[in-house]
Design an enzyme around this catalytic site. Structure first.
Site, mmCIF file in Angstrom:
data_model
loop_
_atom_site.group_PDB
_atom_site.id
_atom_site.type_symbol
_atom_site.label_atom_id
_atom_site.label_comp_id
_atom_site.label_asym_id
_atom_site.label_seq_id
_atom_site.Cartn_x
_atom_site.Cartn_y
_atom_site.Cartn_z
ATOM 1 N N HIS A 275 0.827 -1.217 0.000
ATOM 2 C CA HIS A 275 0.000 0.000 0.000
ATOM 3 C C HIS A 275 0.867 1.275 0.000
ATOM 4 O O HIS A 275 0.903 1.978 -0.979
ATOM 5 C CB HIS A 275 -1.018 0.052 1.151
ATOM 6 C CG HIS A 275 -1.908 -1.142 1.223
ATOM 7 N ND1 HIS A 275 -2.711 -1.522 0.185
ATOM 8 C CD2 HIS A 275 -2.120 -2.065 2.216
ATOM 9 C CE1 HIS A 275 -3.391 -2.627 0.519
ATOM 10 N NE2 HIS A 275 -3.046 -2.979 1.743
ATOM 11 N N ASP A 326 -5.101 -8.548 -3.129
ATOM 12 C CA ASP A 326 -5.385 -8.255 -1.727
ATOM 13 C C ASP A 326 -6.681 -8.878 -1.202
ATOM 14 O O ASP A 326 -6.729 -10.055 -0.931
ATOM 15 C CB ASP A 326 -5.355 -6.725 -1.540
ATOM 16 C CG ASP A 326 -5.303 -6.308 -0.077
ATOM 17 O OD1 ASP A 326 -5.283 -7.177 0.796
ATOM 18 O OD2 ASP A 326 -5.272 -5.089 0.192
HETATM 19 ZN ZN LIG Z 1 -3.273 -6.934 2.891
#
Ligand SMILES: [Zn+2]
Length: 460
Positions: A275, A326
Site C-alpha cells: 500500500h 489483496d
Molecule cells: Zn493486505
C-alpha cells in the site's frame, strides 16, 4: 521438453515476431528462437505476479456493502468497520473451508492472468482447532491444485495495535511470539525442500504491519528467517495504508511508519511495502533509494476507500511497483492495471499517467511484472531464457482489440478488457486456464458455494 510457438512474444526488449519457446522439465524457458509454426497462439505476454493476496477474503465479496446508519459517535463505514466483518469470517474458517475458498480464488487468478501469487497468510489457527502447519498446508495444496505458482508469506502477528494486546478475534493470527513463528517457518521450509518437482513453492516472511509487530523485533525476525531459509527471501509488510495508522504510529513513536521501519532495519531491495498509500514525498524518495518495491492493490484500495498512492510520479522517478489482488473482491489482472491508471488520471486530471510514448498496456504490464517478480523472489514476469514459462496468450480475434495490431492489443486490454478476453494461460509451460476459465473450475465453484452458503447462514 515442451515447445510453444507464437506469432508475437512480449519480451523485456519489446515485441518479437514468430518465435518458439522451448521449456524444460522444470518449467523454465531454455531458449526463444525463430519459428515457422505451427502456432500455439497469436500474442504471448508474461503472466502477472499477484504480489499481495489474502486468499480467504474472496469469500467476503458481497458481504457488508450496505450503508451503516450511524447515530452520534457510531462508526462510519471504513476500512476499520470492514475489518470487523473480516475477523468474523477469519474466526469461522477451518482448514477444509480455507482450502475450498483458496482453490476457487487461485483458479480465478490464473484464469485472470495472474500466474503466480504472494500469499500473505495469517490464518494460523483453524476454527476446528487445526494447527498452523495444517492451515498453511491448505493454502499450499489449493495453489498446487489450481496450478498457480505460490510464494507463501507466513505472517508474524504479535499485538492488537501500537502498545495494545491482541484482541480475542486476533488470537487466531498469533503464533505465540517470534519463536513460534520461526518454528512454523522451519517446518514449512522442510516441507518445501521435500516437495516433488511439480509441488514446489517459495517462502518469504511477512511481519503484518507496524501496528501488529513491534518494530524493535524486526532485526531478530530477519535473523531467524535467514537461519531457516538462507539468504535472499522477500519480506512483505503492510505500511501506511490508513491515515489512522499513520497517526497512531506518530503518537506512539513520534515517527511515521516508514521512518520507524528505517530506524530498526536497513530498507533494501528485498522489502515490499504493501500500500504505502500515505507515505510522504521524503518517504517515497527513501523507498526508491532503497530499491524496495511498493505493492499497490488498486481494486482493494478503491473498495476500502484507502486513498491513492501517486504511482505515476513514483514510477517516473524509477520507483519499483507491483500489484496485488489483496481482498480478492474482484480478481482480474487487467482491471487492477486499469484501476491503477484511472485512479492516477482522476487524481491529476490528466491522461496517460503510467504510459510511455510506446503506449500504456505493454510498458505498464512489463513494469508491474518486473516489480511482482521481485516481490515473489522468483524468476517470473519476463519471457526470457532462465525465467519460468508463465504466460498468457491473447488471441487475435477478440472484439476488445479489433483493428489493433499486437503493439496496441495490451492498450485495449488495460483500458477496456477483462479476464474473459484472455486465451490460454500457462504456468511452467503447462496450460492451467483458457478463455477466462480455470481448469477444474466447476468443481472448485461447488466447494466454494458450500462455504459461502454456510457463511451467509452464520454471518447474515
Ligand atoms: Zn493486505
Amino acid at each position: 521438453m515442451t515447445r510453444l510457438a507464437f506469432r508475437h512474444v512480449l519480451t523485456p526488449e519489446g515485441l518479437v515476431a514468430d518465435r518458439a519457446l522451448s521449456v524444460d522439465a522444470a518449467g523454465r524457458i531454455e531458449a526463444i528462437e525463430p519459428s515457422a509454426g505451427p502456432w500455439d497462439g497469436f500474442l504471448a505476454i508474461p503472466g502477472l505476479p499477484d504480489a499481495h493476496s489474502h486468499v480467504f477474503q474472496r469469500a467476503l465479496t458481497g458481504f457488508g456493502e450496505a450503508r451503516r446508519t450511524t447515530h452520534g459517535a457510531g462508526p462510519e463505514d471504513s476500512f476499520w468497520t470492514w475489518r470487523e466483518a473480516m475477523y468474523r469470517l477469519a474466526g469461522s474458517l477451518g482448514a477444509g473451508e480455507l482450502r475450498d475458498v483458496a482453490r476457487l480464488a487461485f483458479g480465478e487468478m490464473v484464469a485472470a492472468g495472474f500466474t503466480s501469487v504472494a500469499e500473505f497468510h495469517y490464518l494460523h489457527h483453524g476454527a476446528g482447532g487445526e494447527p498452523p502447519l495444517e492451515m498453511a498446508g491448505a493454502v499450499v495444496d489449493a495453489a498446487r491444485e489450481a496450478g498457480i505458482r505460490l510464494t507463501l508469506l507466513p505472517v508474524l502477528y504479535e499485538r492488537g495495535g501500537f502498545g495494545r494486546p491482541l484482541r480475542e478475534e486476533q488470537e487466531r493470527f498469533s503464533l505465540g511470539g517470534l519463536q513460534g513463528y520461526l518454528r512454523l517457518l522451519a517446518e514449512l521450509e522442510a516441507r518445501r525442500r521435500g516437495a516433488a518437482p511439480g509441488e514446489a513453492f517459495g517462502l518469504g516472511v511477512a511481519p503484518h504491519s507496524l501496528r501488529a509487530v513491534e518494530a524493535a523485533s524486526l532485526p531478530a525476525l530477519l535473523e531467524g528467517a535467514a537461519e531457516a531459509l538462507g539468504p535472499g527471501f522477500p519480506v512483505h509488510i503492510h505500511v501506511s495504508e490508513q491515515r489512522g495508522e499513520v497517526r497512531a504510529c506518530r503518537a506512539a513513536h513520534g515517527l511515521t511508519p516508514v521512518e520507524l521501519l528505517g530506524r530498526h532495519v536497513p530498507l533494501d531491495a528485498r522489502w515490499n511495502l504493501v500500500h504505502a498509500t500515505h507515505a510522504t514525498p521524503d518517504e517515497r524518495t527513501r523507498i526508491r533509494e532503497a530499491g524496495a518495491t511498493v505493492v499497490l492493490c488498486p481494486i482493494t484500495e478503491a473498495w476500502l476507500g484507502d486513498g491513492l498512492f501517486p504511482a505515476d510520479e513514483h514510477a517516473a522517478r524509477g520507483g519499483r511497483l507491483a500489484v496485488g489482488s489483496d481482498g480478492n473482491v474482484r480478481i482480474d489482472a487487467a482491471e487492477e492495471l486499469r484501476t491503477l491508471e484511472f485512479g492516477q488520471r482522476l487524481r491529476t486530471e490528466r491522461r496517460a499517467r503510467l504510459a510511455t510514448e510506446e503506449g500504456l498496456g505493454a510498458p505498464l504490464w512489463t513494469l508491474v511484472a518486473a516489480g511482482g517478480a521481485a516481490a515473489l523472489g522468483a524468476r517470473v514476469g519476463a519471457l526470457e531464457p532462465g525465467a519460468f514459462a508463465d504466460l498468457v496468450v491473447l488471441d487475435e480475434d477478440r472484439p476488445t482489440w479489433a483493428g489493433q495490431g499486437p503493439a496496441r492489443m495490451l492498450d485495449a486490454l488495460v483500458v477496456g478488457g477483462s479476464r474473459a478476453d484472455l486465451g490460454d494461460v500457462y504456468v511452467g509451460g503447462r496450460r492451467v486456464a483458457s478463455g477466462g476459465r480455470a481448469a477444474g473450475g466447476e468443481e472448485a465453484a461447488a466447494g466454494f458455494r458450500r462455504v459461502v452458503a454456510r457463511l451467509a447462514a452464520d454471518l447474515g
